[in-house]
Every structure is written in C-alpha cells, then in structure tokens.
Design a protein around this motif. Structure first.
Motif, PDB file in Angstrom:
ATOM      1  N   ILE A 301      51.307  38.867  43.871  1.00 48.06           N
ATOM      2  CA  ILE A 301      50.630  39.888  44.673  1.00 48.06           C
ATOM      3  C   ILE A 301      51.555  40.305  45.812  1.00 48.06           C
ATOM      4  CG2 ILE A 301      48.277  39.175  44.153  1.00 48.06           C
ATOM      5  CD1 ILE A 301      48.332  37.809  46.984  1.00 48.06           C
ATOM      6  N   MET A 302      51.325  41.484  46.356  1.00 51.99           N
ATOM      7  CA  MET A 302      52.109  41.943  47.494  1.00 51.99           C
ATOM      8  C   MET A 302      51.257  41.832  48.753  1.00 51.99           C
ATOM      9  SD  MET A 302      55.069  42.889  46.346  1.00 51.99           S
ATOM     10  CE  MET A 302      55.765  43.718  47.753  1.00 51.99           C
ATOM     11  N   GLU A 303      51.830  41.225  49.787  1.00 51.37           N
ATOM     12  CA  GLU A 303      51.187  41.243  51.105  1.00 51.37           C
ATOM     13  C   GLU A 303      52.171  41.947  52.000  1.00 51.37           C
ATOM     14  OE1 GLU A 303      48.421  40.291  52.611  1.00 51.37           O
ATOM     15  OE2 GLU A 303      47.361  39.150  51.074  1.00 51.37           O
ATOM     16  N   GLY A 304      51.898  43.188  52.359  1.00 47.71           N
ATOM     17  CA  GLY A 304      52.866  43.955  53.135  1.00 47.71           C
ATOM     18  C   GLY A 304      54.100  44.208  52.296  1.00 47.71           C
ATOM     19  N   THR A 305      55.238  43.784  52.825  1.00 49.81           N
ATOM     20  CA  THR A 305      56.486  44.050  52.109  1.00 49.81           C
ATOM     21  C   THR A 305      56.918  42.842  51.295  1.00 49.81           C
ATOM     22  OG1 THR A 305      57.636  43.294  54.069  1.00 49.81           O
ATOM     23  CG2 THR A 305      57.355  45.665  53.833  1.00 49.81           C
ATOM     24  N   ARG A 306      56.066  41.834  51.216  1.00 49.93           N
ATOM     25  CA  ARG A 306      56.527  40.584  50.633  1.00 49.93           C
ATOM     26  C   ARG A 306      55.716  40.165  49.413  1.00 49.93           C
ATOM     27  NH1 ARG A 306      57.644  35.124  53.730  1.00 49.93           N
ATOM     28  NH2 ARG A 306      55.573  35.412  54.483  1.00 49.93           N
ATOM     29  N   LYS A 327      30.423  34.086  40.837  1.00 45.38           N
ATOM     30  CA  LYS A 327      30.862  33.777  42.199  1.00 45.38           C
ATOM     31  C   LYS A 327      32.377  33.901  42.293  1.00 45.38           C
ATOM     32  CE  LYS A 327      27.027  31.750  44.147  1.00 45.38           C
ATOM     33  NZ  LYS A 327      26.213  32.878  44.465  1.00 45.38           N
ATOM     34  N   ALA A 328      32.842  34.509  43.398  1.00 45.57           N
ATOM     35  CA  ALA A 328      34.285  34.667  43.570  1.00 45.57           C
ATOM     36  C   ALA A 328      34.694  34.214  44.951  1.00 45.57           C
ATOM     37  CB  ALA A 328      34.687  36.121  43.379  1.00 45.57           C
ATOM     38  N   GLN A 329      35.773  33.447  45.010  1.00 48.23           N
ATOM     39  CA  GLN A 329      36.339  33.026  46.291  1.00 48.23           C
ATOM     40  C   GLN A 329      37.743  33.599  46.415  1.00 48.23           C
ATOM     41  OE1 GLN A 329      35.152  29.304  47.477  1.00 48.23           O
ATOM     42  NE2 GLN A 329      35.766  29.929  49.516  1.00 48.23           N
ATOM     43  N   GLY A 330      37.954  34.389  47.454  1.00 47.04           N
ATOM     44  CA  GLY A 330      39.269  34.996  47.643  1.00 47.04           C
ATOM     45  C   GLY A 330      39.472  36.266  46.835  1.00 47.04           C
ATOM     46  N   PHE A 331      38.397  36.762  46.218  1.00 48.64           N
ATOM     47  CA  PHE A 331      38.500  37.982  45.414  1.00 48.64           C
ATOM     48  C   PHE A 331      37.174  38.722  45.546  1.00 48.64           C
ATOM     49  CE2 PHE A 331      38.586  40.394  41.366  1.00 48.64           C
ATOM     50  CZ  PHE A 331      39.857  40.933  41.459  1.00 48.64           C
ATOM     51  N   ASP A 332      37.233  40.047  45.480  1.00 53.08           N
ATOM     52  CA  ASP A 332      36.025  40.841  45.658  1.00 53.08           C
ATOM     53  C   ASP A 332      35.041  40.604  44.505  1.00 53.08           C
ATOM     54  OD1 ASP A 332      34.244  42.723  46.524  1.00 53.08           O
ATOM     55  OD2 ASP A 332      35.269  44.387  45.539  1.00 53.08           O
ATOM     56  N   ALA A 333      33.802  40.227  44.839  1.00 54.14           N
ATOM     57  CA  ALA A 333      32.813  39.886  43.818  1.00 54.14           C
ATOM     58  C   ALA A 333      32.452  41.101  42.957  1.00 54.14           C
ATOM     59  CB  ALA A 333      31.566  39.307  44.474  1.00 54.14           C
ATOM     60  N   GLY A 363      43.338  29.361  49.735  1.00 54.23           N
ATOM     61  CA  GLY A 363      42.643  30.099  50.789  1.00 54.23           C
ATOM     62  C   GLY A 363      43.163  31.516  50.974  1.00 54.23           C
ATOM     63  N   VAL A 364      43.869  32.041  49.968  1.00 60.09           N
ATOM     64  CA  VAL A 364      44.390  33.412  50.080  1.00 60.09           C
ATOM     65  C   VAL A 364      43.288  34.383  49.668  1.00 60.09           C
ATOM     66  CG1 VAL A 364      46.330  34.892  49.446  1.00 60.09           C
ATOM     67  CG2 VAL A 364      46.518  32.428  49.195  1.00 60.09           C
ATOM     68  N   ARG A 365      43.274  35.550  50.302  1.00 64.14           N
ATOM     69  CA  ARG A 365      42.335  36.588  49.894  1.00 64.14           C
ATOM     70  C   ARG A 365      43.117  37.715  49.233  1.00 64.14           C
ATOM     71  NH1 ARG A 365      37.402  37.751  49.796  1.00 64.14           N
ATOM     72  NH2 ARG A 365      37.206  39.936  49.304  1.00 64.14           N
ATOM     73  N   VAL A 366      42.813  37.967  47.976  1.00 65.65           N
ATOM     74  CA  VAL A 366      43.583  38.947  47.212  1.00 65.65           C
ATOM     75  C   VAL A 366      42.873  40.293  47.202  1.00 65.65           C
ATOM     76  CG1 VAL A 366      44.556  39.502  44.964  1.00 65.65           C
ATOM     77  CG2 VAL A 366      44.548  37.145  45.752  1.00 65.65           C
ATOM     78  N   GLU A 367      43.575  41.323  47.679  1.00 65.95           N
ATOM     79  CA  GLU A 367      43.010  42.664  47.617  1.00 65.95           C
ATOM     80  C   GLU A 367      43.860  43.588  46.754  1.00 65.95           C
ATOM     81  OE1 GLU A 367      42.318  43.612  51.725  1.00 65.95           O
ATOM     82  OE2 GLU A 367      40.650  42.180  51.708  1.00 65.95           O
ATOM     83  N   ASP A 368      45.021  43.098  46.380  1.00 61.63           N
ATOM     84  CA  ASP A 368      45.958  43.868  45.573  1.00 61.63           C
ATOM     85  C   ASP A 368      45.362  44.140  44.181  1.00 61.63           C
ATOM     86  OD1 ASP A 368      48.124  44.822  44.233  1.00 61.63           O
ATOM     87  OD2 ASP A 368      49.508  43.267  44.909  1.00 61.63           O
ATOM     88  N   PRO A 369      45.245  45.419  43.759  1.00 63.28           N
ATOM     89  CA  PRO A 369      44.674  45.707  42.433  1.00 63.28           C
ATOM     90  C   PRO A 369      45.508  45.145  41.282  1.00 63.28           C
ATOM     91  CG  PRO A 369      45.457  47.720  43.492  1.00 63.28           C
ATOM     92  CD  PRO A 369      45.552  46.636  44.513  1.00 63.28           C
ATOM     93  N   ALA A 370      46.774  44.814  41.555  1.00 56.99           N
ATOM     94  CA  ALA A 370      47.623  44.256  40.499  1.00 56.99           C
ATOM     95  C   ALA A 370      47.119  42.908  40.005  1.00 56.99           C
ATOM     96  CB  ALA A 370      49.049  44.114  41.010  1.00 56.99           C
ATOM     97  N   GLY A 396      48.867  43.669  36.654  1.00 60.01           N
ATOM     98  CA  GLY A 396      48.382  44.940  36.113  1.00 60.01           C
ATOM     99  C   GLY A 396      47.015  45.276  36.671  1.00 60.01           C
ATOM    100  N   GLU A 397      46.811  46.561  36.919  1.00 59.66           N
ATOM    101  CA  GLU A 397      45.487  47.000  37.355  1.00 59.66           C
ATOM    102  C   GLU A 397      44.687  47.354  36.104  1.00 59.66           C
ATOM    103  OE1 GLU A 397      45.638  50.195  40.193  1.00 59.66           O
ATOM    104  OE2 GLU A 397      43.481  50.566  40.028  1.00 59.66           O
ATOM    105  N   VAL A 398      43.402  47.017  36.098  1.00 63.60           N
ATOM    106  CA  VAL A 398      42.597  47.281  34.909  1.00 63.60           C
ATOM    107  C   VAL A 398      41.626  48.423  35.193  1.00 63.60           C
ATOM    108  CG1 VAL A 398      40.892  46.306  33.326  1.00 63.60           C
ATOM    109  CG2 VAL A 398      42.810  44.909  34.075  1.00 63.60           C
ATOM    110  N   GLY A 399      41.609  49.416  34.299  1.00 61.60           N
ATOM    111  CA  GLY A 399      40.699  50.540  34.454  1.00 61.60           C
ATOM    112  C   GLY A 399      39.422  50.318  33.656  1.00 61.60           C
TER     113      GLY A 399
END
Ligand code: TYD
Ligand code: MG
Length: 461
Positions: A301-306, A327-333, A363-370, A396-399
């Motif tokens: 995943i990308m966090e900023g430039t890293r 139930k999801a921890q660290g990912f949007d339910a 404990g990371v929260r992933v928002e990256d669609p990848a 990969g992002e899933v449609g």
C-alpha cells in the motif's frame, strides 16, 4: 492591565463548542456531558494579541508580493522531517498530539537537541516536568550536551513570552499547551478558553518573529482538560503520535499540514535510548507472518510517498445464527461488504451463510484502493481453504463488475516487494499496458484483468 469583562459561558471540553446554557449533548461533536461552565473573556484577549502581533503591514496587491519558498530547518530525524513535509518551517506552528506516555516529550526533546546541535537556538518550555527531570531524559537520549538548547520550567504565559522575547530562539517547544495559562483570563488552567487563548497568542508571536513553534497536546478521553481538537484550526500542522499500548512501535502521522502532504507517515521504535527511526517498516509489519496460512495476503500500500507491505488476514466461518456478521479491522467495512458481494454475485463464491472477519496486521488502517484485490483474495482463500503463495504480493482495485483496475505508483510498490524478497507480484493487466518498463523488473509478474483470473491463480497454487 485592562479590566477583564467576562461573561459566563458553557464550553464543550472536547471540541470547544460554546453555548449560553448547559447542554447534555454537544451539538458539535456529539459528546455527552462535556459542557463545563467557563468565564469567557471577550475584549481583553483580542487586545493582548494585537499588542503582540508585530505585523502592522497595510494590505498589498497580490501580484506585487514576491513569493519565496518557505524556509525550512532540518532536524536530521529523517522520519520527523518527512512527516512535516520536508523539514521544520520557520514561523510554522505545529501541534504534536497523542495519548499521555506515548513519547511526545521524548520526540520533541530529540528534535530540539538535533536542532541545537546544528547551532539553532531552541527554547524548551517544560511545564509538566522539572528542569532536572528533563535533563535526566536528555541524558538517556543524547550523548553530549549541546550549547544552544535552553530549558525552563514555566507555565505562566506572560513569563514565557518574556523568555521568548529575550532569548530570540529559532524554535520553541511548549510541553504541554494544556498546562500553560494566562492569569488575566480567570478560567482555570487546562480549560478550553485558556488553551485556545494561550495557543493563539503564542501562534501570533511565532508568526511575527519567524519562530518554529511546537505545541504538545494530550489527547484526553474523559474531557477533563481541553483536547487538542480545539487547536487544530489555529495551528499550521497537526501531527498525531500513535502506537499500540503494548508495542514499542510508534507512528507519527500528519492530519493537517499547510506546508506539505498529509499522507506521510513516520515510524519509530521506543528504546531505552529514546526513539529510534524505523527506516524499513515493512519488515516489522510482516515479521510474525505465518507462511502458508490460508486467508493471509501481503499487499503493498502507499502511505504518502512511501510504499508499505502489510498483511491482510481473512477468516470465514459458518454462521451459527441466522444473521451473518461482517467485521473489518483496519479496513472500511462498507468496502469489505462490496468486495464480498462481488465474490458472491460475479464469481459464485457462496458466502451468504458465512461470518467474515478481516484484519490488517500491525494496527495499520488501509485506505488505499489498491488493497481491494488483496482483501477479496484473503476472504476467498480463507473460504476455499487454499493459501495464497507466501512469496506473492497482490495489488489492484476491484470494480463492481469484478474487473481489476490499475493502481498508482506501481513501480514503487513492486520495488518494495522485491526489496523484501518476494518473488511474484499479482498486478492489474491494465497497468502493464500503460507502463511497459515494469516488465524489466526481475520479480515475476502475474497480470490479471478480473477477480476470476486472480482466483484461478490461488486455486492452481
Ligand atoms: P514521554 O515522552 O514522557 O511521553 P509523553 O510526553 O507523550 O507523555 O515518554 C514516556 C514513555 O517513554 C515512558 O513510558 C518511558 C518511555 N521512554 C523510553 O522507553 N525510553 C526513553 O529513552 C525515554 C526518554 C522514555
Ligand atoms: Mg510529556
């Protein structure tokens, strides 16, 4: 001294919402029982601030203003400088917030020492600890004392301003803003009006003198003292220092930054010799990974430039009751529900009577669609009882029609996987069309254009 005209107000201690009468629930932040009676002084505060703000410039035409880049000082702590957007901005005000005991004072003192080493004059106002205590802490984290770092134990704002005017430092740390008070204000130290007033006076002083100002603020749960939220709009940059209670790792995150990106993340480890920078966080996030376990997928995943590699874990179990749980921890339910629906409807994976749990390790929260494809595969792998190969990363992002869409920064993600010894990389086919240079990488690429192709890869091992 001007006479204070004060009137009684009720102020929410968690968000600073004001009301002429007491309220049970704050209409601003929906906190219960957070209103406390405070004397709010109107006029004199404005007067004090005007007196302090040296800038009496008349308005000028925007086109006549010469635009210089903001001046920055490097603390030399790479993670810290990066989260700030490439160094400490002179005249910039930064709020460093976090739970008590997380390491805010340690981080601020380390940065102050480094600045002092570089010959910048720094004033560290320690309102919570005595000068001797601060010295003891400094002895743990630095080897040699440096000349340009001044320490003082003071909480009276007027005295603090005198010190700043006398010393003319390049940087000032106020540890913490919640203990500083202005005697004329009447309300008790730590109350919203005190914290807000002191912060805005110090901010104006820093702006007019070009001082880099750091305000340390505790996050409080019960609202006994005003939280840093009431200061977020006053300052230029808001950094949160976070960590799991039982782990030595700490994450520094910018949530607001007028001088840079807010996606940057810095990782530190608390050791007996202070905070150490963690330059390779992926290794930690993957350290305890069980190879060949079903439902485990590594996602760049990308966090900023890293880029970061994180492990996504899925668990699927037959539901004991009529109602299934997701139930999801660290990912949007909601995103998880969508991906589960895609697996069910488009790929015929029969999940309708299954409880589904998803966890992002560390404990990371992933928002990256990848991370979509990785999440879908974690669930499918757990359900089918087929492990995803341990040497493979997935992105990969899933449609909605189960197609796998391209991701950003693919080269950086692949490089990070390569660096950590992964041999295979599942990537969106569409990325290969755009960036043919990916093919020159020595890591084996597995291009997929939809979720079915990805499932076939894990079904076939
Ligand atoms: P501190 O910076 O005082 O936290 P805060 O200012 O956010 O309240 O850090 C407190 C914790 O850090 C404390 O539990 C001791 C630990 N610590 C170390 O483990 N090593 C060190 O070198 C230092 C200075 C602190
Ligand atoms: Mg502290």
């Amino acid at each position: 001294m001007v006479a204070i005209k004060s009137k009684i107000m009720f102020v929410c201690q968690s968000c600073g919402h004001e009301s002429p009468r007491w309220l049970g629930k704050c209409p601003g932040c929906e906190a219960w029982n957070s209103f406390v009676e405070e004397k709010s002084s109107m006029k004199p505060a404005v007067k004090t601030q005007r007196g302090l703000a040296a800038s009496t410039d008349a308005p000028v035409l925007l086109k006549d203003v010469t635009s210089g880049r903001e001046e920055r000082m490097l603390s030399g702590i790479v993670e810290f400088d990066r989260v700030l957007g490439g160094g400490i901005v002179t005249g910039g005000v930064t709020l460093l917030a976090g739970d008590p005991g997380i390491g805010k004072s340690t981080l601020a003192l380390q940065a102050a020492c480094r600045l002092g080493d570089k010959g910048e004059r720094v004033l560290y106002i320690s309102g919570e600890e005595s000068v001797a205590q601060t010295k003891m802490r400094a002895d743990r984290i630095i080897k040699k004392p440096n000349a340009e770092l001044f320490i003082v134990n003071q909480i009276d704002l007027n005295v603090i301003i005198e010190f700043i005017n006398k010393l003319e430092p390049a940087a000032v740390v106020v540890d913490s803003i919640q203990v500083v008070y202005q005697p004329e204000l009447g309300s008790s130290p730590g109350s919203v009006s005190q914290v807000r007033e002191c912060a805005s006076i110090l901010t104006q002083l820093a702006k007019s003198k070009g001082i880099a100002l750091f305000l340390i603020g505790h996050v409080t749960k019960d609202g006994a003292i005003a939280g840093p939220r009431v200061l977020e709009h006053i300052v230029d940059t808001v950094l949160y220092f976070e960590g799991e209670r039982y782990s030595a790792y700490r994450v520094l995150r910018a949530v607001k930054n007028r001088f840079g990106s807010t996606n940057e993340l810095g990782v530190f480890e608390m050791t007996s010799g202070g905070l150490q920078e963690v330059l390779n966080p992926s290794e930690i996030f993957l350290a305890e990974r069980a190879k060949d376990a079903t439902g485990s997928v590594v996602v760049p995943i990308m966090e900023g430039t890293r880029p970061f590699l994180v492990e996504v874990q899925g668990l699927v179990a037959r539901s004991a009751f009529g109602m299934v749980r997701h139930k999801a921890q660290g990912f949007d339910a909601n995103r998880l529900a969508l991906l589960v629906a895609v697996l069910e409807k488009r790929q015929g994976v029969r999940l309708e009577d299954q409880d589904i749990f998803l966890n992002v390790v560390g404990g990371v929260r992933v928002e990256d669609p990848a991370a979509d494809l990785g999440v879908a595969l974690a669930v499918a792998s757990a359900f089918l009882d087929k492990p995803v190969p341990p040497d493979m990363v997935v992105m990969g992002e899933v449609g909605l029609s189960a197609e796998v869409r391209s991701v950003s920064h693919i080269l950086q993600r692949i490089n990070e996987a390569d660096k950590l010894g992964f041999k295979r990389c599942m990537v969106p086919k569409s990325n290969l069309k755009i960036q043919s240079e990916i093919k020159t990488k020595k890591i084996q690429l597995i291009p997929v254009s939809n979720v079915r192709e990805a499932l076939d890869v894990i079904k076939n091992g």
